[in-house]
Design a protein around this motif. Structure first.
Motif, PDB file in Angstrom:
ATOM      1  N   SER A   1       0.840  -1.192   0.000  1.00  0.00           N
ATOM      2  CA  SER A   1       0.000   0.000   0.000  1.00  0.00           C
ATOM      3  C   SER A   1       0.879   1.247   0.000  1.00  0.00           C
ATOM      4  O   SER A   1       1.984   1.247   0.546  1.00  0.00           O
TER       5      SER A   1
ATOM      6  N   ASP B   1     -10.196  12.204   3.768  1.00  0.00           N
ATOM      7  CA  ASP B   1     -10.257  11.086   2.811  1.00  0.00           C
ATOM      8  C   ASP B   1     -10.310  11.580   1.373  1.00  0.00           C
ATOM      9  O   ASP B   1      -9.554  11.120   0.512  1.00  0.00           O
TER      10      ASP B   1
ATOM     11  N   SER C   1     -11.969  -0.400   4.848  1.00  0.00           N
ATOM     12  CA  SER C   1     -10.535  -0.632   4.740  1.00  0.00           C
ATOM     13  C   SER C   1      -9.833   0.662   4.370  1.00  0.00           C
ATOM     14  O   SER C   1     -10.443   1.590   3.837  1.00  0.00           O
ATOM     15  N   SER C   2      -8.544   0.713   4.661  1.00  0.00           N
ATOM     16  CA  SER C   2      -7.740   1.891   4.356  1.00  0.00           C
ATOM     17  C   SER C   2      -6.771   1.563   3.230  1.00  0.00           C
ATOM     18  O   SER C   2      -6.202   0.461   3.184  1.00  0.00           O
TER      19      SER C   2
ATOM     20  N   THR D   1      -7.172  11.107  -1.290  1.00  0.00           N
ATOM     21  CA  THR D   1      -7.289  10.058  -2.302  1.00  0.00           C
ATOM     22  C   THR D   1      -8.056  10.484  -3.548  1.00  0.00           C
ATOM     23  O   THR D   1      -8.017   9.789  -4.554  1.00  0.00           O
TER      24      THR D   1
ATOM     25  N   TRP E   1     -10.065   6.233  12.536  1.00  0.00           N
ATOM     26  CA  TRP E   1     -10.942   6.224  11.360  1.00  0.00           C
ATOM     27  C   TRP E   1     -10.360   5.332  10.272  1.00  0.00           C
ATOM     28  O   TRP E   1     -11.060   4.491   9.694  1.00  0.00           O
ATOM     29  N   LEU E   2      -9.084   5.482   9.986  1.00  0.00           N
ATOM     30  CA  LEU E   2      -8.434   4.655   8.967  1.00  0.00           C
ATOM     31  C   LEU E   2      -8.448   3.176   9.347  1.00  0.00           C
ATOM     32  O   LEU E   2      -8.485   2.305   8.471  1.00  0.00           O
TER      33      LEU E   2
ATOM     34  N   TYR F   1      -8.147  10.403  13.394  1.00  0.00           N
ATOM     35  CA  TYR F   1      -8.077   9.969  12.000  1.00  0.00           C
ATOM     36  C   TYR F   1      -7.420   8.605  11.875  1.00  0.00           C
ATOM     37  O   TYR F   1      -7.802   7.814  11.010  1.00  0.00           O
ATOM     38  N   ARG F   2      -6.463   8.313  12.734  1.00  0.00           N
ATOM     39  CA  ARG F   2      -5.864   6.976  12.705  1.00  0.00           C
ATOM     40  C   ARG F   2      -6.900   5.913  13.054  1.00  0.00           C
ATOM     41  O   ARG F   2      -6.943   4.854  12.449  1.00  0.00           O
TER      42      ARG F   2
ATOM     43  N   ALA G   1     -16.781   4.933   9.310  1.00  0.00           N
ATOM     44  CA  ALA G   1     -15.474   4.834   8.652  1.00  0.00           C
ATOM     45  C   ALA G   1     -15.508   3.791   7.539  1.00  0.00           C
ATOM     46  O   ALA G   1     -16.293   2.833   7.579  1.00  0.00           O
TER      47      ALA G   1
ATOM     48  N   TRP H   1      -3.906   2.901   2.915  1.00  0.00           N
ATOM     49  CA  TRP H   1      -2.603   3.422   3.294  1.00  0.00           C
ATOM     50  C   TRP H   1      -1.818   2.528   4.244  1.00  0.00           C
ATOM     51  O   TRP H   1      -2.385   1.878   5.112  1.00  0.00           O
TER      52      TRP H   1
END
Length: 268
Positions: A5, A212, A35-36, A216, A24-25, A21-22, A32, A38
């Motif tokens: 990733s 987000d 999947s993230s 992205t 959330w990811l 935010y972490r 949320a 990143w």
């Protein structure tokens, strides 16, 4: 060969916004994504509490963003940088704090990111960059900065320096600056503030949605300033340009949340 990733570097990684935010990811917050996309590298002088297995972290003196060499190491190999590190106080002293933490650090992030081949920096600007306008003025994202304090001026500087590096990069680098309103947890929004302050609120959830789409999405954006508030009943900052440019669709309304929280507290 296994696909890895892309790497997202989050400066100020131990701060309250980055911590949310972490989560959330990681899919640990209501609404949320599942999947993230990143891998995450958190950068902060303090130890981030939101680090999870697989996260990288740079902490201690090596995370001092006023040192260009530190920033160069921090952004090495990054696809995208979310630059949250700053002194967030409107009362911060210029020489004691803002010069290093908001001016030098932001310059270093932009400079090092271009040199490292980073594709985009998303910069946490602030509503303070436009608080010099009268309260009756609904600020558009295209309004020139009119800071209400020196902290706001440091954020206006950040917007400008990101734009300067975009212009110099000849299409190899992009940046989005978000004029973030008053970030507040949904359950903490109450009726004990003036309407003009409520109109500047953004919930953590809506800010995560805005991060987000800025990180992205909007592939055609080279440089932009966008407004970051929730879909409040009254909007101190216009959201239409932000919706059109990056596809931001906030779901919360600070006024409705304040009324619901008050009713819940009184049992009404």
């Amino acid at each position: 060969m296994l696909f890895r990733s892309p790497l997202l570097v989050v400066t100020g990684g131990a701060g309250r916004i980055a911590t949310f935010y972490r989560r959330w990811l990681a899919g640990d917050e209501d609404g949320a994504p599942d999947s993230s996309p990143w891998r995450v590298r958190l950068v902060d002088i303090r130890e981030p509490s939101a680090a999870r297995p697989g996260d990288e972290a740079i902490t201690g003196p090596e995370a001092d963003m006023a040192d260009l060499a530190n920033v160069e190491r921090a952004v090495a190999g990054a696809h995208t940088v979310l630059h949250l590190a700053a002194d967030p106080s409107p009362r911060a002293d210029f020489y004691e704090s803002l010069l290093d933490r908001n001016i030098k650090a932001t310059y270093n992030v932009a400079h090092a990111s271009v040199a490292a081949g980073v594709k985009r920096v998303v910069f946490a600007s602030s509503v303070n960059a436009i608080l010099g306008y009268p309260a009756a003025h609904q600020a558009r994202a295209t309004d020139v900065p009119f800071p209400g304090n020196v902290y706001g001026a440091s954020k206006a500087w950040g917007e400008a320096v990101c734009g300067a590096f975009v212009a110099q990069s000849e299409g190899r680098f992009s940046a989005i600056a978000i004029r973030i309103g008053g970030v507040t947890a949904r359950e903490s929004i109450n009726l004990d503030v003036p309407a003009e302050m409520q109109a500047l609120r953004i919930t953590y959830h809506d800010l995560a949605r805005l991060f987000d789409v800025c990180l992205t999405g909007a592939p055609d954006v080279t440089f932009a300033v966008v407004n970051g508030i929730s879909n409040n009943r009254y909007l101190r900052m216009d959201l239409e340009q932000t919706r059109q440019l990056v596809g931001f669709h906030p779901q919360d309304d600070a006024f409705a949340l304040a009324e619901a929280n008050a009713a819940r507290a009184t049992g009404a």
